[in-house]
Design an enzyme around this catalytic site. Structure first.
Site, PDB file in Angstrom:
ATOM      1  CB  CYS A   1      -0.919   0.010   1.221  1.00 32.86           C
ATOM      2  SG  CYS A   1      -2.100  -1.325   1.190  1.00 32.86           S
TER       3      CYS A   1
HETATM    4  N1  NAD Z   1      -2.545  -5.992   2.159  1.00 30.26           N
HETATM    5  C1  NAD Z   1      -3.032  -4.941   2.775  1.00 30.26           C
HETATM    6  O1  NAD Z   1      -2.701  -4.689   3.928  1.00 30.26           O
HETATM    7  C2  NAD Z   1      -4.042  -4.008   2.105  1.00 30.26           C
HETATM    8  C3  NAD Z   1      -4.704  -3.073   2.893  1.00 30.26           C
HETATM    9  C4  NAD Z   1      -5.647  -2.239   2.330  1.00 30.26           C
HETATM   10  C5  NAD Z   1      -5.903  -2.317   0.959  1.00 30.26           C
HETATM   11  N2  NAD Z   1      -5.216  -3.216   0.188  1.00 30.26           N
HETATM   12  C6  NAD Z   1      -5.566  -3.268  -1.228  1.00 30.26           C
HETATM   13  O2  NAD Z   1      -6.360  -4.420  -1.462  1.00 30.26           O
HETATM   14  C7  NAD Z   1      -6.083  -4.972  -2.748  1.00 30.26           C
HETATM   15  C8  NAD Z   1      -5.649  -6.417  -2.619  1.00 30.26           C
HETATM   16  O3  NAD Z   1      -4.456  -6.480  -1.859  1.00 30.26           O
HETATM   17  P1  NAD Z   1      -3.990  -7.799  -1.122  1.00 30.26           P
HETATM   18  O4  NAD Z   1      -2.912  -7.365  -0.192  1.00 30.26           O
HETATM   19  O5  NAD Z   1      -5.142  -8.534  -0.571  1.00 30.26           O
HETATM   20  O6  NAD Z   1      -3.368  -8.602  -2.353  1.00 30.26           O
HETATM   21  P2  NAD Z   1      -2.962 -10.156  -2.384  1.00 30.26           P
HETATM   22  O7  NAD Z   1      -1.930 -10.280  -3.425  1.00 30.26           O
HETATM   23  O8  NAD Z   1      -2.688 -10.641  -0.998  1.00 30.26           O
HETATM   24  O9  NAD Z   1      -4.272 -10.885  -2.865  1.00 30.26           O
HETATM   25  C9  NAD Z   1      -4.824 -10.722  -4.117  1.00 30.26           C
HETATM   26  C10 NAD Z   1      -5.394 -12.048  -4.574  1.00 30.26           C
HETATM   27  O10 NAD Z   1      -6.036 -11.839  -5.813  1.00 30.26           O
HETATM   28  C11 NAD Z   1      -5.807 -12.958  -6.635  1.00 30.26           C
HETATM   29  N3  NAD Z   1      -6.068 -12.556  -8.003  1.00 30.26           N
HETATM   30  C12 NAD Z   1      -5.289 -11.842  -8.840  1.00 30.26           C
HETATM   31  N4  NAD Z   1      -5.941 -11.646 -10.007  1.00 30.26           N
HETATM   32  C13 NAD Z   1      -7.135 -12.236  -9.885  1.00 30.26           C
HETATM   33  C14 NAD Z   1      -8.252 -12.357 -10.754  1.00 30.26           C
HETATM   34  N5  NAD Z   1      -8.280 -11.811 -11.959  1.00 30.26           N
HETATM   35  N6  NAD Z   1      -9.315 -13.040 -10.298  1.00 30.26           N
HETATM   36  C15 NAD Z   1      -9.322 -13.592  -9.058  1.00 30.26           C
HETATM   37  N7  NAD Z   1      -8.297 -13.495  -8.218  1.00 30.26           N
HETATM   38  C16 NAD Z   1      -7.226 -12.815  -8.624  1.00 30.26           C
HETATM   39  C17 NAD Z   1      -4.389 -13.371  -6.312  1.00 30.26           C
HETATM   40  O11 NAD Z   1      -4.154 -14.711  -6.675  1.00 30.26           O
HETATM   41  C18 NAD Z   1      -4.356 -13.141  -4.796  1.00 30.26           C
HETATM   42  O12 NAD Z   1      -4.744 -14.296  -4.092  1.00 30.26           O
HETATM   43  C19 NAD Z   1      -5.028  -4.056  -3.358  1.00 30.26           C
HETATM   44  O13 NAD Z   1      -5.654  -3.057  -4.110  1.00 30.26           O
HETATM   45  C20 NAD Z   1      -4.383  -3.416  -2.137  1.00 30.26           C
HETATM   46  O14 NAD Z   1      -3.809  -2.150  -2.446  1.00 30.26           O
HETATM   47  C21 NAD Z   1      -4.308  -4.085   0.747  1.00 30.26           C
END
Ligand code: NAD
Length: 432
Positions: free
Chosen positions: A270
């Site tokens: 992030c």
């Molecule tokens: N990690 C954090 O602390 C956090 C906090 C707030 C917001 N975010 C936001 O949330 C979003 C996700 O982040 P995250 O940390 O959970 O990512 P992550 O990489 O942990 O998880 C994303 C998941 O999406 C899957 N994926 C990718 N493309 C896909 C598709 N087309 N269809 C289905 N699944 C798919 C991946 O395999 C993975 O399991 C991002 O925009 C991030 O900026 C993350």
């Protein structure tokens, strides 16, 4: 809309969570916890298999929570035809940066392509991924309209940013207030009703753009303030002042000050990334975002600053960095979690290897390195004991996991470079 709202309020609706990572998985667990049937969608077959076997792949998420979800009827799948079975679609896929720091919405777009043939009337689609203001209105709404739906009349679109703080035990999905927005009044209403079922407080805002920018503001606020203390850390060091002591003293002020702590650089999915989503969009409007750029510049210079401190420390004992044995403590981007995305530790390893140091790492939560966008180190975590610690010329604390035995580290290390303010300064402990 009324029938969808009724189904949601009575927990009779099925929730589809797309992207079962750090954000999507806790969200799925929370919906299952309050009695919703949840279908989890991911393109990663390994994750889908593990979840269906009741296993967790994220350290701070218990297997009990995964199996509990299973008992509520949760299934994980790679089969997007099942989108037609769900009433609400929550998109939690990655939104990284491209090579020129431009937003990479390819995961969001490929998700839309995967679901488009399985959408039906009276569904609610919500983007949770962090993104620039305008994404929902400019990318998602026209895409859904092209599928023949009337937004706000027979299909609903919302944006609600995730505020997950992995590993923080003081907050849960339920207790963190959730900003909610909709493309139309009806969209907002149904979005709010959905999240009211799982969080203590929803915070409605007037447009999806406001909600998108709220999330970006939160992350810019962190990036800029961390940039500030990182800059002040370098000034304080020249004056022989311990910046952590200063921050802790300032934090006793009961109003008008929030403590941010310096470190070896920004990490995670992030804070190093999201501010540049706004920079990119602002440029489209002809506006420069100088605070963001400056904080980015200072924060991204931190690994080099730390390496310069390593060089100085080795020089004082007559060693050069080339050929020295250096142990990095902590690979994760922050303490007590197992996430290495954008971790400054990886950049520290890279910089030290470039200077021909012999580098190892120890991290209780990451047994070996995996290939990332930038690196492929093929390293295994070193077990910390008297003999291993003692065998290094210098120990570099990059991530201050609570599981480290700090007394042992302090006793057995020859030199410690502390980037987290965990040790007291001494003849062998230097701050960086
Ligand atoms: N990690 C954090 O602390 C956090 C906090 C707030 C917001 N975010 C936001 O949330 C979003 C996700 O982040 P995250 O940390 O959970 O990512 P992550 O990489 O942990 O998880 C994303 C998941 O999406 C899957 N994926 C990718 N493309 C896909 C598709 N087309 N269809 C289905 N699944 C798919 C991946 O395999 C993975 O399991 C991002 O925009 C991030 O900026 C993350």
């Amino acid at each position: 809309m009324n029938s969808l709202k009724f189904k949601i309020k009575n927990h009779k609706s099925t929730i589809g969570v797309i992207g079962l990572g750090y954000v999507g998985l806790p969200l799925a667990i929370r919906f299952a916890e309050v009695g919703f049937k949840v279908i989890g969608f991911d393109i990663d077959e390994r994750k889908v298999k593990m979840l269906n076997n009741g296993k967790s792949y994220i350290k701070h998420i218990n297997e009990g929570d995964i199996s509990g979800m299973g008992e509520q009827g949760f299934i994980a799948t790679t089969d997007f035809e099942k989108i037609s079975h769900v009433d609400a679609i929550l998109i939690c896929v990655p939104t990284p940066l491209g090579v020129h720091n431009e937003p990479d919405l390819s995961y969001v777009k490929s998700t839309l392509d995967l679901v488009k043939d399985h959408l039906r009337e009276e569904q609610l689609l919500i983007l949770e991924s962090t993104t620039y203001p305008g994404t929902t209105a400019e990318e998602i709404v026209p895409f859904i309209e092209r599928q023949g739906f009337k937004i706000g009349e027979n299909f609903y679109i919302g944006y609600s940013p995730e505020r997950e703080d992995p590993g923080n035990k003081n907050f849960s999905v339920q207790s963190i207030p959730k900003v909610v927005s909709g493309h139309t009044k009806n969209c907002l209403e149904v979005t709010r009703v959905l999240y009211d079922q799982i969080v203590d407080e929803t915070v409605p805002v007037s447009s999806t753009q406001v909600a998108e920018m709220t999330k970006i503001l939160e992350n810019i606020h962190r990036a800029v303030n961390i940039g500030l203390v990182n800059e002040l850390k370098m000034v304080a060091d020249k004056m022989n002042i311990d910046i952590n002591e200063v921050i802790n003293a300032a934090a006793t002020k009961p109003f008008g000050f929030t403590a941010y702590y310096p470190g070896p650089g920004l990490g995670g999915h992030c804070i190093p990334i999201d501010p540049f989503y706004l920079t990119w969009k602002a440029k489209e409007m002809g506006v420069n975002t100088r605070f963001i750029e400056l904080a980015g510049e200072i924060n991204s210079a931190m690994p080099s600053y730390v390496v310069s401190k390593v060089t100085d420390a080795l020089n004082t004992v007559g060693k050069s960095i080339s050929g020295s044995k250096i142990l990095i403590l902590g690979l994760a981007y922050k303490k007590n979690i197992d996430d290495v995305r954008e971790s400054p530790s990886l950049e520290l390893i890279e910089l030290l290897l470039q200077k021909c140091a012999r580098v190892d790492y120890s991290d209780p939560f990451i047994s070996e390195t995996h290939k990332t966008r930038k690196n492929d180190f093929k390293m295994k975590s070193i077990e910390l004991n008297k003999d291993t610690i003692n065998s290094y010329d210098l120990v570099l604390l990059a991530t201050d996991h609570d599981d480290f035995d700090y007394n042992l580290i302090e006793k057995e290390s020859k030199i410690i470079i502390d980037t987290r303010g965990r040790f007291q300064k001494s003849a062998k402990v230097l701050k960086a």
